[in-house]
Design an enzyme around this catalytic site. Structure first.
Site, PDB file in Angstrom:
ATOM      1  N   ILE A  16      31.338  42.671  44.521  1.00  0.00           N
ATOM      2  CA  ILE A  16      31.372  44.001  45.170  1.00  0.00           C
ATOM      3  C   ILE A  16      30.392  44.977  44.509  1.00  0.00           C
ATOM      4  CG2 ILE A  16      33.240  45.060  43.803  1.00  0.00           C
ATOM      5  CD1 ILE A  16      34.384  46.034  46.544  1.00  0.00           C
ATOM      6  N   GLY A  37      39.101  42.079  35.638  1.00  0.00           N
ATOM      7  CA  GLY A  37      38.807  41.789  37.049  1.00  0.00           C
ATOM      8  C   GLY A  37      37.744  42.679  37.662  1.00  0.00           C
ATOM      9  N   VAL A  38      37.996  43.067  38.914  1.00  0.00           N
ATOM     10  CA  VAL A  38      36.988  43.874  39.620  1.00  0.00           C
ATOM     11  C   VAL A  38      36.860  45.256  38.983  1.00  0.00           C
ATOM     12  CG1 VAL A  38      38.560  44.790  41.404  1.00  0.00           C
ATOM     13  CG2 VAL A  38      36.126  44.492  41.924  1.00  0.00           C
ATOM     14  N   ASP A  39      37.960  45.753  38.422  1.00  0.00           N
ATOM     15  CA  ASP A  39      37.933  47.050  37.720  1.00  0.00           C
ATOM     16  C   ASP A  39      36.919  46.991  36.581  1.00  0.00           C
ATOM     17  OD1 ASP A  39      40.619  49.056  36.179  1.00  0.00           O
ATOM     18  OD2 ASP A  39      38.697  49.621  37.074  1.00  0.00           O
ATOM     19  N   SER A 124      45.080  43.728  44.537  1.00  0.00           N
ATOM     20  CA  SER A 124      46.357  43.207  44.013  1.00  0.00           C
ATOM     21  C   SER A 124      46.465  41.686  43.950  1.00  0.00           C
ATOM     22  CB  SER A 124      47.566  43.741  44.811  1.00  0.00           C
ATOM     23  OG  SER A 124      47.893  45.050  44.384  1.00  0.00           O
ATOM     24  N   THR A 125      45.463  40.954  44.434  1.00  0.00           N
ATOM     25  CA  THR A 125      45.602  39.487  44.510  1.00  0.00           C
ATOM     26  C   THR A 125      45.162  38.785  43.231  1.00  0.00           C
ATOM     27  OG1 THR A 125      43.381  39.142  45.435  1.00  0.00           O
ATOM     28  CG2 THR A 125      45.193  39.546  47.005  1.00  0.00           C
ATOM     29  N   GLY A 126      44.756  39.531  42.223  1.00  0.00           N
ATOM     30  CA  GLY A 126      44.378  38.902  40.950  1.00  0.00           C
ATOM     31  C   GLY A 126      45.470  39.111  39.920  1.00  0.00           C
ATOM     32  N   TYR A 128      47.511  41.365  39.547  1.00  0.00           N
ATOM     33  CA  TYR A 128      48.798  41.883  40.072  1.00  0.00           C
ATOM     34  C   TYR A 128      49.589  40.855  40.871  1.00  0.00           C
ATOM     35  CZ  TYR A 128      47.953  46.691  38.454  1.00  0.00           C
ATOM     36  OH  TYR A 128      47.743  47.820  37.685  1.00  0.00           O
TER      37      TYR A 128
HETATM   38  N1  APR Z   1      33.706  41.621  43.121  1.00  0.00           N
HETATM   39  C1  APR Z   1      34.648  41.445  44.086  1.00  0.00           C
HETATM   40  N2  APR Z   1      35.898  40.995  43.833  1.00  0.00           N
HETATM   41  C2  APR Z   1      36.195  40.710  42.546  1.00  0.00           C
HETATM   42  C3  APR Z   1      35.279  40.883  41.487  1.00  0.00           C
HETATM   43  C4  APR Z   1      33.983  41.361  41.825  1.00  0.00           C
HETATM   44  N3  APR Z   1      33.037  41.555  40.883  1.00  0.00           N
HETATM   45  N4  APR Z   1      35.899  40.517  40.316  1.00  0.00           N
HETATM   46  C5  APR Z   1      37.144  40.123  40.655  1.00  0.00           C
HETATM   47  N5  APR Z   1      37.333  40.227  41.987  1.00  0.00           N
HETATM   48  C6  APR Z   1      38.506  39.891  42.795  1.00  0.00           C
HETATM   49  C7  APR Z   1      39.503  38.944  42.187  1.00  0.00           C
HETATM   50  O1  APR Z   1      39.040  37.597  42.267  1.00  0.00           O
HETATM   51  C8  APR Z   1      40.692  39.205  43.105  1.00  0.00           C
HETATM   52  O2  APR Z   1      40.522  38.466  44.311  1.00  0.00           O
HETATM   53  O3  APR Z   1      39.253  41.079  43.008  1.00  0.00           O
HETATM   54  C9  APR Z   1      40.566  40.704  43.422  1.00  0.00           C
HETATM   55  C10 APR Z   1      41.561  41.603  42.713  1.00  0.00           C
HETATM   56  O4  APR Z   1      41.843  41.060  41.432  1.00  0.00           O
HETATM   57  P1  APR Z   1      41.937  42.027  40.134  1.00  0.00           P
HETATM   58  O5  APR Z   1      40.582  42.522  39.815  1.00  0.00           O
HETATM   59  O6  APR Z   1      42.671  41.258  39.088  1.00  0.00           O
HETATM   60  O7  APR Z   1      42.795  43.277  40.621  1.00  0.00           O
HETATM   61  P2  APR Z   1      44.371  43.415  40.869  1.00  0.00           P
HETATM   62  O8  APR Z   1      45.024  42.110  41.155  1.00  0.00           O
HETATM   63  O9  APR Z   1      44.491  44.536  41.869  1.00  0.00           O
HETATM   64  O10 APR Z   1      44.925  43.909  39.451  1.00  0.00           O
HETATM   65  C11 APR Z   1      44.583  45.207  39.022  1.00  0.00           C
HETATM   66  O11 APR Z   1      43.853  44.422  36.893  1.00  0.00           O
HETATM   67  O12 APR Z   1      41.770  44.694  36.020  1.00  0.00           O
HETATM   68  C12 APR Z   1      43.051  45.190  36.012  1.00  0.00           C
HETATM   69  O13 APR Z   1      42.765  47.524  35.540  1.00  0.00           O
HETATM   70  C13 APR Z   1      43.116  46.602  36.544  1.00  0.00           C
HETATM   71  O14 APR Z   1      45.390  46.901  35.864  1.00  0.00           O
HETATM   72  C14 APR Z   1      44.554  46.676  36.983  1.00  0.00           C
HETATM   73  C15 APR Z   1      44.804  45.265  37.529  1.00  0.00           C
END
Ligand code: APR
Length: 171
Positions: A16, A37-39, A124-126, A128
């Site tokens: 992203i 993760g994406v954050d 939320s699919t990672g 969370y």
């Molecule tokens: N681009 C697009 N999607 C991504 C990227 C990227 N660079 N990196 C990871 N993802 C995807 C993951 O593979 C997953 O499908 O984003 C989706 C969401 O996963 P997470 O990033 O783990 O987010 P989430 O499940 O919402 O958990 C949020 O994780 O990183 C911490 O600070 C954040 O506490 C919060 C929690």
């Protein structure tokens, strides 16, 4: 050509932080200071000013969203819309409604900011733990149902499994 309030919804496979859109959505936590993760990817790409801007707007409640500038993101993006998804506890604690609210609030904020294109990760699919297929159902249904002036909505899948889930729901 989509009419008013009828955005084109598309799925792509990728990172992203490389999307050429006016706003990207971040799957954040309530402190808005970054994470994994994406954050983590978005904060690494946008630079340290993103965490400063997020901290000034924190806390962000699950289901809500807050917009900041995108700072050093390249290709240049106007806004990062940080949203906090639900942590999955089996589906009986309001998780679907909170996830639906994330998608709806991000579209509402994108409309208010006047953006024409927005990219979403699979919120939320990672970390969370939200089951990806159930999350994809909520994402597509909510994005189709929410009136918005955003014209292009891009669902960015970071893996083939998620990408296929989106394709199955969009075609
Ligand atoms: N681009 C697009 N999607 C991504 C990227 C990227 N660079 N990196 C990871 N993802 C995807 C993951 O593979 C997953 O499908 O984003 C989706 C969401 O996963 P997470 O990033 O783990 O987010 P989430 O499940 O919402 O958990 C949020 O994780 O990183 C911490 O600070 C954040 O506490 C919060 C929690």
């Amino acid at each position: 050509m989509p009419g008013p309030g009828k955005p084109r919804i598309e799925a792509v496979r990728g990172d992203i932080t490389r999307e050429q859109v006016e706003a990207i959505v971040n799957a954040a936590n309530s402190a808005l200071r970054g994470g994994g993760g994406v954050d983590g990817a978005i904060h690494r790409a946008a630079g340290p000013r993103l965490a400063e801007a997020g901290a000034a707007l924190a806390p962000c409640q699950p289901g809500d969203a807050k917009a900041t500038p995108a700072f050093d993101l390249d290709p240049p993006v106007r806004h990062v819309i940080h949203t906090v998804g639900p942590v999955w506890h089996g589906g009986g604690q309001g998780e679907p409604g909170i996830l639906e609210s994330c998608y709806r609030r991000c579209l509402e904020i994108g409309t208010a900011l006047g953006v024409k294109s927005i990219a979403f990760p699979a919120i939320s699919t990672g970390v969370y733990g939200y089951p990806p297929a159930l999350a994809a159902d909520v994402a597509v249904q909510t994005l189709r149902a929410t009136p918005t002036r955003v014209e292009v909505i891009r669902l960015v899948a970071f893996d083939d499994f998620t990408y296929q889930l989106y394709l199955d729901r969009l075609t």
